[in-house]
Each structure stands twice: as C-alpha cells, then as structure tokens.
Design a protein around this motif. Structure first.
Motif, mmCIF file in Angstrom:
data_model
loop_
_atom_site.group_PDB
_atom_site.id
_atom_site.type_symbol
_atom_site.label_atom_id
_atom_site.label_comp_id
_atom_site.label_asym_id
_atom_site.label_seq_id
_atom_site.Cartn_x
_atom_site.Cartn_y
_atom_site.Cartn_z
ATOM 1 N N ALA A 1 -0.910 -5.302 -3.841
ATOM 2 C CA ALA A 1 -0.940 -6.206 -4.842
ATOM 3 C C ALA A 1 -1.610 -7.484 -4.580
ATOM 4 C CB ALA A 1 0.621 -6.817 -5.160
ATOM 5 N N LYS A 2 -1.729 -7.887 -3.021
ATOM 6 C CA LYS A 2 -2.495 -8.852 -2.812
ATOM 7 C C LYS A 2 -4.107 -8.606 -3.130
ATOM 8 C CE LYS A 2 -3.247 -12.160 1.144
ATOM 9 N NZ LYS A 2 -2.918 -12.487 2.405
ATOM 10 N N ASN A 3 -4.305 -7.260 -2.552
ATOM 11 C CA ASN A 3 -5.788 -6.955 -2.729
ATOM 12 C C ASN A 3 -6.113 -6.179 -4.335
ATOM 13 O OD1 ASN A 3 -6.484 -7.257 -0.254
ATOM 14 N ND2 ASN A 3 -5.355 -5.552 0.362
ATOM 15 N N LYS A 4 -5.257 -6.312 -5.201
ATOM 16 C CA LYS A 4 -5.180 -6.104 -6.938
ATOM 17 C C LYS A 4 -5.605 -4.415 -6.875
ATOM 18 C CE LYS A 4 -6.268 -10.697 -8.076
ATOM 19 N NZ LYS A 4 -7.069 -11.741 -8.736
ATOM 20 N N ASP A 5 -5.131 -3.780 -5.962
ATOM 21 C CA ASP A 5 -5.376 -2.306 -5.781
ATOM 22 C C ASP A 5 -4.094 -1.685 -6.505
ATOM 23 O OD1 ASP A 5 -5.769 0.558 -5.437
ATOM 24 O OD2 ASP A 5 -6.133 0.030 -3.064
ATOM 25 N N THR A 6 -4.132 -1.434 -8.018
ATOM 26 C CA THR A 6 -3.265 -0.956 -8.793
ATOM 27 C C THR A 6 -2.838 0.454 -8.480
ATOM 28 O OG1 THR A 6 -3.856 -2.259 -10.553
ATOM 29 C CG2 THR A 6 -2.486 -0.748 -11.104
ATOM 30 N N GLN A 7 -3.821 1.320 -8.212
ATOM 31 C CA GLN A 7 -3.491 2.540 -7.979
ATOM 32 C C GLN A 7 -2.545 2.917 -6.694
ATOM 33 O OE1 GLN A 7 -4.241 5.239 -9.695
ATOM 34 N NE2 GLN A 7 -4.573 3.877 -11.169
ATOM 35 N N LYS A 8 -2.962 1.942 -5.392
ATOM 36 C CA LYS A 8 -2.263 1.930 -4.120
ATOM 37 C C LYS A 8 -0.738 1.433 -4.585
ATOM 38 C CE LYS A 8 -2.233 1.006 0.646
ATOM 39 N NZ LYS A 8 -3.023 0.500 1.683
ATOM 40 N N GLN A 9 -0.752 0.267 -5.384
ATOM 41 C CA GLN A 9 0.661 -0.018 -5.897
ATOM 42 C C GLN A 9 1.420 0.918 -6.140
ATOM 43 O OE1 GLN A 9 0.663 -3.825 -8.215
ATOM 44 N NE2 GLN A 9 -1.529 -3.862 -7.556
#
Length: 155
Positions: free
Chosen positions: A118-126
C-alpha cells in the motif's frame, strides 16, 4: 466392467485418504484457552475483522494510506506481542499447537507485506496479499476453531 472396478477402487482409496486426513485434523483450541486468553483472542479477531473490511473498501477505492494504516494495525496486533504475563504466555503455548502459531505469524507477516504494498501504491500486490490473508483466516478457523465455525470444517 474393468473400468467400473477401477473407478470404484479409486473412489474407495480417495475416501480412505479423506478419512485419514480428517482424523489428523487439529482439535479446536478454544476449549483449551483460559478465560483471559479467550477474551484477548476474540478482541483481536474483532479488530482484525474490522480492519479487513476497511482494507477491502480502501483497496477498491484506491485509498492506499488507509490500506497501509489498517494492514499495519493488523501486523502490530500480534497476540504474542501484547502485554501477556509470563503465565499467560505459558498457558497460550500449552493451549495451541505449533501449526496455530505458524499460521498466526504468517498472517501477520502477510499484513506487513500488505502495508508495504500500500505504501508503494501497488494495487495488484495488495489484492494478492489480501487474498492470501483471507485464505490464512480460513485455514486457521477450519483447523483450530472448527467448534465455532462449523461451516468451515470441510475445508
């Protein structure tokens, strides 16, 4: 006829394996917990449930800061890090098998990864980590809290 016999044999073998695995299923830990530990775990589970619901809404609306905050909250709620007395820790370790502890540690590790995604704004990983966390909840509840969640006993 030969095909039918093989099919029946395979079916019987699979049934026997299934029954063997059912016999190996873990016993529920709830009855083994002290009243204090039971209350603490229930409090933590309510907190996790609320955070998971908030994370879901926040993920699908792109609110990365909220996902990060809630995932970090889950990570930090690890019961063994709470202010338990030495006796509480002994009681907990006597009540739960190693597999329970492993699942719990893995769940909180996944939450830390979700906070990082989330900190990296990686929606797919989230999304991927959230799904793994949900799977971890199902695995733990079906193995160790089947007395409370009988709909999961077949997992």
């Amino acid at each position: 006829m030969k095909y039918y016999r093989k099919l029946v044999s395979v079916g019987l073998a699979l049934t026997a394996i299934g029954l063997s695995l059912a016999a190996l299923a873990a016993e529920p830990v709830t009855p083994k917990l002290t009243d204090k530990l039971s209350r603490l775990l229930q409090q933590e589970m309510r907190s996790v449930q609320s955070a998971m619901a908030t994370i879901h809404v926040s993920m699908v609306t792109g609110d990365h800061k909220q996902v990060e905050a809630q995932a970090q909250q889950i990570h930090d709620s690890f019961i063994l890090k709470q202010s338990l007395t030495e006796q509480d820790k002994k009681d907990l370790m006597a009540a739960v098998p190693e597999g329970f502890v492993t699942l719990d540690k893995d769940f909180h590790r996944l939450a830390a990864g979700l906070a990082d995604a989330a900190k990296n704004k990686d929606t797919q990983k989230q999304y991927k980590l959230y799904n793994k966390m949900t799977g971890s909840c199902i695995a733990c509840h079906s193995q160790y809290v089947s007395d409370r969640f009988d709909g999961l006993t077949e997992q």
